[in-house]
Design a protein around this motif. Structure first.
Motif, short mmCIF file in Angstrom:
data_model
loop_
_atom_site.label_atom_id
_atom_site.label_comp_id
_atom_site.label_asym_id
_atom_site.label_seq_id
_atom_site.Cartn_x
_atom_site.Cartn_y
_atom_site.Cartn_z
N LEU A 215 0.83 -1.20 0.00
CA LEU A 215 0.00 0.00 0.00
C LEU A 215 0.86 1.25 0.00
N ARG A 216 1.90 1.25 0.82
CA ARG A 216 2.80 2.40 0.89
C ARG A 216 3.52 2.61 -0.44
N PHE A 219 1.21 4.10 -3.04
CA PHE A 219 1.05 5.51 -2.71
C PHE A 219 2.23 6.33 -3.24
N PHE A 242 -0.11 7.53 4.68
CA PHE A 242 0.19 6.42 3.79
C PHE A 242 1.66 5.98 3.80
#
Length: 289
Positions: A215-216, A219, A242
């Motif tokens: 997810l990071r 982002f 994030f």
């Protein structure tokens, strides 16, 4: 864009960095990293060394942001580069520990025949991709500090390439872990079926850690794709939601579900549970009741 004044187009920050937020995460990352260091010394779980180095990267990165916040609006290059590079590449070091732990889990449950990659090549394959991603991200972030439009564009492209490589390798890693998990659930080995070998807890922790890193990274790809004047990079809150929170959560997760339990089950020794509680296992798996 090429017709714009370079110095006007490029800015170190598109907002005034928050001193309070930087100090807060400096403290948080220092605490969890020192705890990991203590756990490493007590349990000799060497695969967490990259995680600890990444934790110190986060710590010094937020110190850089704190220094920058005191310089607003006349930011200097040094603190900006420190925070930009260290916060960008730290998750690649976290990923290295995650990769290596899966190999130990497979060894623990005698499950190599269930893995689509032999254990001999498992860690080497993913760590090699991780190193490539690390080098591309760090070099790209450094190039961007050149401030010219060309330097920033080239640096952004290199960083995005490094992040994409990280995502691809991590995606493949998750597939490898899931296939192994499904196969061993369908055809358990004697050790995987033993209630004395809590391998499922650790592979679930790896899934959570992988989700946080993925997810990071997504982002960050979006952030760099939008450019130096993009919406995300112009709002500091996105970095903390994030990136900061997700990576801090990963480190705390591995404080609690510590890889030392896998190590201790394989070769005996000390195990850390719940962060600070230490136990000694004299024999693999048999020490659990």
């Amino acid at each position: 864009m090429s017709g714009q004044n370079d110095d006007h187009w490029f800015k170190y920050y598109r907002y005034d960095p928050s001193l309070a937020a930087a100090i807060l995460f400096t403290i948080f990352f220092l605490i969890t990293t020192l705890l990991h260091t203590y756990q490493l010394i007590r349990t000799k779980t060497w695969i967490v060394i990259p995680l600890i180095v990444g934790g110190f990267f986060e710590y010094f990165g937020y110190i850089g942001r704190a220094i920058s916040s005191t310089q607003t609006p006349n930011w200097t290059l040094g603190p900006f580069v420190i925070q930009a590079v260290l916060l960008l590449v730290a998750p690649a070091l976290f990923a290295a520990t995650v990769y290596m732990e899966l190999g130990r889990i497979i060894l623990l449950v005698d499950g190599e025949h269930h893995s689509i990659i032999r254990k001999k090549w498992l860690t080497k394959t993913f760590v090699a991709g991780d190193v490539l991603s690390f080098l591309m991200q760090s070099s790209g972030a450094s190039i961007m500090a050149g401030k010219t439009v060309t330097a920033v564009r080239n640096g952004q492209h290199i960083v995005i390439g490094g992040l994409v490589i990280q995502i691809l390798f991590f995606g493949f890693f998750v597939i490898v872990a899931l296939v192994f998990n499904l196969r061993i659930n369908k055809a358990p080995t004697a050790r995987s079926a033993s209630h004395n070998v809590p391998w499922k807890k650790h592979i679930q922790a790896l899934y959570y850690a992988s989700a946080l890193i993925m997810l990071r990274s997504v982002f960050r790809v979006i952030e760099y794709a939008q450019g130096n004047a993009g919406y995300i990079i112009s709002h500091e809150v996105f970095l903390y939601i994030f990136d900061s929170v997700l990576m801090l959560g990963l480190m705390i997760l591995l404080n609690i579900v510590h890889p030392s339990e896998i190590y201790a089950l394989i070769r005996g020794g000390k195990v850390s549970r719940g962060g600070l509680k230490l136990y000694t296992l004299s024999q693999p798996s048999l020490a659990y009741s």
